[in-house]
Design a protein around this motif. Structure first.
Motif, short mmCIF file in Angstrom:
data_model
loop_
_atom_site.label_atom_id
_atom_site.label_comp_id
_atom_site.label_asym_id
_atom_site.label_seq_id
_atom_site.Cartn_x
_atom_site.Cartn_y
_atom_site.Cartn_z
N GLN A 171 0.81 -1.21 0.00
CA GLN A 171 0.00 0.00 0.00
C GLN A 171 0.85 1.26 0.00
OE1 GLN A 171 -3.54 -0.02 -0.04
NE2 GLN A 171 -3.03 -2.11 -0.62
N ALA A 172 2.17 1.13 0.12
CA ALA A 172 3.04 2.30 0.25
C ALA A 172 2.93 3.24 -0.93
CB ALA A 172 4.48 1.86 0.47
N ARG A 173 3.08 2.71 -2.15
CA ARG A 173 3.04 3.57 -3.33
C ARG A 173 1.66 4.18 -3.52
NH1 ARG A 173 6.30 6.66 -5.67
NH2 ARG A 173 7.90 5.05 -5.34
N MET A 174 0.60 3.41 -3.30
CA MET A 174 -0.74 3.94 -3.41
C MET A 174 -0.99 5.00 -2.35
SD MET A 174 -2.84 0.41 -4.15
CE MET A 174 -4.42 1.25 -4.15
N GLY A 175 -0.52 4.75 -1.12
CA GLY A 175 -0.68 5.71 -0.04
C GLY A 175 0.07 7.00 -0.32
N PHE A 176 1.25 6.86 -0.89
CA PHE A 176 2.04 8.04 -1.25
C PHE A 176 1.27 8.91 -2.23
CE2 PHE A 176 5.24 10.03 -4.05
CZ PHE A 176 5.96 10.76 -3.12
N GLY A 177 0.68 8.28 -3.24
CA GLY A 177 -0.10 9.04 -4.21
C GLY A 177 -1.30 9.72 -3.57
N THR A 178 -1.96 9.03 -2.65
CA THR A 178 -3.11 9.61 -1.96
C THR A 178 -2.70 10.84 -1.17
OG1 THR A 178 -4.20 7.45 -1.77
CG2 THR A 178 -4.89 9.16 -0.22
N ILE A 179 -1.57 10.77 -0.49
CA ILE A 179 -1.09 11.89 0.31
C ILE A 179 -0.78 13.10 -0.57
CG2 ILE A 179 0.86 12.70 1.72
CD1 ILE A 179 0.96 9.83 2.91
N ILE A 180 -0.05 12.87 -1.68
CA ILE A 180 0.30 13.96 -2.58
C ILE A 180 -0.96 14.62 -3.15
CG2 ILE A 180 1.42 14.58 -4.75
CD1 ILE A 180 3.39 14.03 -2.50
N HIS A 181 -1.92 13.83 -3.57
CA HIS A 181 -3.17 14.39 -4.09
C HIS A 181 -3.89 15.22 -3.02
CE1 HIS A 181 -2.70 11.76 -7.57
NE2 HIS A 181 -3.74 12.36 -8.12
N ARG A 182 -3.89 14.73 -1.78
CA ARG A 182 -4.56 15.45 -0.69
C ARG A 182 -3.88 16.79 -0.44
NH1 ARG A 182 -4.32 11.72 3.95
NH2 ARG A 182 -5.74 10.50 2.63
#
Length: 297
Positions: free
Chosen positions: A81-92
Motif C-alpha cells: 500500500q506504500a506507493r498507493m498511499g504516497f499518491g493519496t497523500i500527494i493528491h490530498r
C-alpha cells in the motif's frame, strides 16, 4: 455477472490464499460458477444500470478477468500500500494547496504535507522516511513550477457524474483540478509515477472528463467552452507542459469504449486477456489467473 461472491466463500478463498493453496482457490471459484449456472440466474441483465469509472473501464478493456476479480469479487490486491498511499497523500496536499484564496508558498505546502502524512501506509520506518524525502523534494519543486505556471481560478477535486441513457450506464469520477482562464477550461490530472510515453490524445480518463463537461456534468461551467487537458507529473514537472484538446470525433471514439465495456460485463465476458506487459504488473497472476502460465510471462 455482477453478483459478488458470498461472504462464506470469500472467507474460504482468503484462507486458501493465506496457505498458498492455489489449486483450492481455483476449485472453489469453479464450483461457484457451476452452482450459479445450475441455479438458472440470468446471464445478461440488460436492464441493470451500470456504475462505471475511467479506472473500471480501462481495467476491463485491459483484462476482463482482472475487472471481475477486483471490482465484482472484490479480492484484495497483494501489492504494498506504500506507493498507493504516497499518491493519496500527494493528491490530498495539492487539493488543499490550491483551495481558493490560499498562498502558494513552500512553507504552506510543507505544512500541508505534515498534516496529510499517514504512517499507516508504510510497512517499514526506513521506507517511510524515503517516501517522506521524495514527497518534500517533489512538492518544493512543484511550488517553483507553479510560480512559473500559475493556475487561473483553480477548482480542486471536482466530482463529476453523467449518464449515458442509451446504454443505461452512469459514469462517476473526480477531476483533480479545473482551471478557468480566457482560453476556456483546463482539466488537470496529477500523476505521482513516472511520466507516461502515451500521447495525451489517447488518455481515456481525460477524454471521459472532457465528455462529462460537454454533457453538463458540472452545471456552473458552460459546456461549450474550449477545453484542454494536461497531465502534471509531480516527479518530473518538465514533462507536464503539453496540453491537448479532444475533437468531437475523438470523444465519440472514446465513448465507444464505454459501450464495449458495458456490453462485455452484461454478457458475462470475464475471460482473461494475457499480455506480457500487463501480466507482469498484475497482482492476480500468481494465484487466481488460469491463463498466466500459458502466456509464458
Amino acid at each position: 455477472p455482477t453478483e459478488t461472491l458470498p461472504g462464506e466463500l470469500v472467507d474460504r478463498v482468503q484462507s486458501a490464499l493465506k496457505q498458498g493453496d492455489v489449486t483450492a482457490v481455483r476449485h472453489l471459484l469453479d464450483e461457484w460458477e457451476r452452482t450459479r449456472a445450475i441455479s438458472g440466474k440470468p446471464a445478461e441483465p440488460d436492464q441493470q444500470e451500470l456504475f462505471l469509472s475511467a479506472t473500471k473501464i480501462e481495467t476491463y478493456l485491459t483484462c476482463p478477468l482482472k475487472y471481475r476479480l477486483q471490482f465484482i469479487d472484490q479480492f484484495p490486491e497483494k501489492k504494498s500500500q506504500a506507493r498507493m498511499g504516497f499518491g493519496t497523500i500527494i493528491h490530498r496536499v495539492l487539493e488543499q494547496f490550491h483551495s481558493p484564496g490560499s498562498e502558494l508558498t513552500e512553507e504552506r505546502i510543507l505544512t500541508l504535507l505534515d498534516q496529510a502524512w499517514d504512517s499507516r501506509y508504510f510497512e517499514y520506518r526506513i521506507r517511510e522516511e524515503e517516501f517522506r524525502r521524495q514527497a518534500e523534494t517533489y512538492l518544493k519543486s512543484y511550488v517553483q513550477w507553479v510560480a512559473a505556471n500559475p493556475p487561473s481560478r483553480p477548482r480542486p477535486e471536482v466530482k463529476v457524474t453523467f449518464a449515458l441513457p442509451d446504454i443505461n450506464v452512469k459514469i462517476t469520477g473526480k477531476i483533480d483540478r479545473i482551471d478557468q482562464d480566457e482560453e476556456g477550461l483546463r482539466i488537470v490530472d496529477y500523476k505521482t509515477g513516472n511520466p507516461s510515453r502515451e500521447p495525451l490524445k489517447k488518455n481515456f480518463q481525460l477524454a471521459l472528463y472532457t465528455a462529462a463537461i460537454r454533457r453538463g456534468a458540472i452545471p456552473d461551467l458552460p459546456a461549450d467552452q474550449p477545453i484542454r487537458v494536461q497531465l502534471i507529473f509531480v516527479k518530473d514537472l518538465a514533462a507536464s507542459e503539453d496540453e491537448y484538446r479532444f475533437s468531437p470525433t475523438e470523444l465519440a471514439e472514446q465513448l465507444d469504449r464505454v459501450t464495449q465495456t458495458a456490453a462485455g460485463i452484461r454478457q458475462g465476458n470475464f475471460q482473461p486477456k494475457p499480455s506480457r506487459h500487463h501480466c507482469s504488473y498484475c497482482d492476480y497472476k500468481d494465484f487466481l489467473c488460469p491463463e498466466f502460465e500459458s502466456d509464458g510471462s
